[in-house]
Scaffold this motif. Structure first.
Motif, PDB file in Angstrom:
ATOM      1  N   HIS A 295       3.058   7.812   1.264  1.00 31.25           N
ATOM      2  CA  HIS A 295       2.595   8.545   2.440  1.00 31.25           C
ATOM      3  C   HIS A 295       1.830   7.576   3.351  1.00 31.25           C
ATOM      4  O   HIS A 295       1.093   6.713   2.878  1.00 31.25           O
TER       5      HIS A 295
ATOM      6  N   GLU B 228      -0.934   2.480  -3.702  1.00 30.40           N
ATOM      7  CA  GLU B 228      -2.038   3.444  -3.640  1.00 30.40           C
ATOM      8  C   GLU B 228      -1.788   4.597  -2.672  1.00 30.40           C
ATOM      9  O   GLU B 228      -2.364   5.675  -2.833  1.00 30.40           O
ATOM     10  N   TRP B 229      -0.937   4.399  -1.656  1.00 25.79           N
ATOM     11  CA  TRP B 229      -0.674   5.482  -0.708  1.00 25.79           C
ATOM     12  C   TRP B 229       0.358   6.479  -1.238  1.00 25.79           C
ATOM     13  O   TRP B 229       0.553   7.538  -0.634  1.00 25.79           O
TER      14      TRP B 229
ATOM     15  N   ARG C 100      -2.838   7.404   5.460  1.00 27.92           N
ATOM     16  CA  ARG C 100      -4.030   6.595   5.234  1.00 27.92           C
ATOM     17  C   ARG C 100      -4.057   5.340   6.101  1.00 27.92           C
ATOM     18  O   ARG C 100      -5.075   4.655   6.162  1.00 27.92           O
TER      19      ARG C 100
ATOM     20  N   ARG D 196       0.826  -1.196   0.000  1.00 35.31           N
ATOM     21  CA  ARG D 196       0.000   0.000   0.000  1.00 35.31           C
ATOM     22  C   ARG D 196       0.866   1.254   0.000  1.00 35.31           C
ATOM     23  O   ARG D 196       0.572   2.230  -0.704  1.00 35.31           O
ATOM     24  N   TYR D 197       1.919   1.226   0.793  1.00 34.34           N
ATOM     25  CA  TYR D 197       2.814   2.385   0.874  1.00 34.34           C
ATOM     26  C   TYR D 197       3.399   2.712  -0.498  1.00 34.34           C
ATOM     27  O   TYR D 197       3.407   3.887  -0.925  1.00 34.34           O
TER      28      TYR D 197
END
Length: 456
Positions: A446, A442-443, A449, A438-439
């Motif tokens: 950051h 889609e993140w 989230r 995720r990092y």
């Protein structure tokens, strides 16, 4: 960490037998074996993701006070509420305000999961009112040490002062990590030894399956379980794999000697923690503790001292399994399921020991060292990976839970609580891997989230 809730008088230690009695006094017949699950979570302000202090409006003090609405009784130190006791065990604070439930000793995993559910419902109800959220990870993903408050507990002040003298990461252990643990019983000294050896040798399997701390201060830290790595540089005198556990003749006597050689942190007297960091408990027994000349320890002093040793498996009047990162709902139930399945059935215990009994001390240490970084891909003594070993461990644990035949109202036994771990093995993807994906995906590099997507 242990919070003292019993302030009643305790007898003086008169002999070595008194020291050993804490261990032998934990022996229970099989029908009296219980499951005590501990789980920690990070508390944060919903509006800005800040870690709240104890005394600010809507902070940790108000959270604890709010939980008294559910029947919890306050425990105070220096006139400040620092813990709660109730039918579901003890709610306490870790050094930077991490909230821990040390659950009651329960008969089966269905009760354990129900207890965890009640606790989470209660803290979320109070948290919603105060604007607080709760995060289930092994390490703060974005907080520096300086970002974090310190709770008003005397033992923590002593430990925070002492940690930098003995390691570089001890403050991170105290301030920035969370874990899930389970406390289990034994029938005899010989039974304790078997369970201690299996638990210690296979603790890296739990570390890999629960690996959930790959981010530090907003960036990947190079580990799947940085929380586990932190313990490698916290304090060599009170951590580690305890090679002597695998030596012939290990038992209560040998663990007692180990604990006596662990340097002290403190003594609790008249509601105050007295700084004795680095002193010898043996000197205390002889009445030669510099801070309390002429005084000798009580059984409560000894049990306090036992709580300041932090090996991968810890012996008190029960055995603590200590290798797992903190995590969300299903993993709170999965961690005790793993160890109950392995240790509470004789055939499973023997099968688990067969997996690891031929490993050398050096091989065990190497596996312990590799798993925080590589998790499931770490090489196992004799060939293969931790992922392959984990599959065999879960099969044995499931057989142990099936043999227990502890059923809920729907007729289900306890083996379903292993499902989150079965998914990890089947996919080869740990919670840490999911976080990193995720990092980097889609993140967009950051971590904010994480609060939206991975809170309780």
């Amino acid at each position: 960490m242990t919070t003292r809730t019993d302030l009643s008088d305790s007898p003086l230690i008169e002999s070595r037998d008194d020291l050993l009695s804490v261990f032998s006094g934990g022996e229970k017949t099989r029908e009296r074996w219980r499951i005590g699950t501990e789980h920690e979570k990070f508390v944060y302000r919903v509006e800005d993701h800040r870690a709240p202090s104890w005394d600010e409006t809507g902070g940790i003090r108000d959270l604890l006070t709010g939980l008294t609405e559910f029947g919890w009784q306050p425990v105070e130190e220096g006139g400040k509420i620092i813990a709660l006791t109730g039918a579901d065990g003890t709610i306490s604070l870790e050094p930077a305000g991490q909230l821990e439930l040390s659950g009651a000793p329960l008969k089966d995993l269905h009760q354990t999961c129900a207890e965890a559910g009640r606790h989470l419902e209660q803290v979320k109800a109070v948290g919603d009112r105060l604007g607080l959220g709760f995060l289930g990870l092994g390490m703060w993903p974005d907080k520096a040490r300086a970002d974090l408050p310190i709770m008003p507990k005397g033992r923590y002040k002593i430990m925070l002062n002492h940690m930098p003298r003995v390691g570089t990461l001890g403050l991170d252990m105290m301030l920035r990590t969370c874990t899930i643990q389970v406390n289990l019983d034994y029938a005899s000294e010989a039974d304790m030894v078997k369970k201690f050896r299996v638990g210690l040798a296979l603790q890296p399997v739990a570390t890999a399956l629960f690996a959930n701390s790959p981010l530090t201060e907003g960036k990947p830290n190079g580990y799947k379980s940085f929380r586990s790595h932190i313990w490698e540089d916290t304090d060599p005198h009170r951590t580690g794999m305890l090679p002597f556990v695998f030596e012939d003749g290990f038992g209560y006597e040998r663990y007692c000697d180990y604990a006596l050689d662990v340097p002290m942190y403190f003594v609790f007297r008249d509601g105050q923690y007295i700084d004795c960091a680095g002193e010898s408990f043996r000197a205390f027994i002889d009445g030669k503790l510099p801070q309390l000349p002429g005084q000798r320890p009580t059984i409560s002093d000894w049990t306090d001292h036992l709580s300041t040793a932090f090996p991968e498996v810890r012996l008190k009047s029960f055995l603590e399994m200590r290798g797992a990162d903190g995590g969300r709902w299903g993993r709170i139930c999965a961690l005790p399921a793993l160890w109950v399945g392995l240790l509470y059935d004789d055939a499973a215990l023997e099968g688990a020991w067969d997996l690891c009994k031929h490993w050398t001390i050096e091989q065990r240490e190497q596996l312990r060292h590799e798993v925080p970084r590589l998790a499931l891909e770490a090489p196992v003594p004799g060939g293969g990976t931790v992922r392959e070993l984990s599959a065999r461990v879960l099969e044995i644990a499931a057989a142990g839970l099936n043999a227990r035949a502890e059923l809920n109202m729907a007729g289900d036994n306890e083996s379903g609580f292993l499902d989150p771990l079965r998914e990890v093995v089947a996919t080869g993807i740990t919670p840490a891997d999911r976080l990193l994906a995720r990092y980097h995906g889609e993140w967009g590099g950051h971590v904010a989230r994480v609060y939206e997507e991975l809170s309780f």
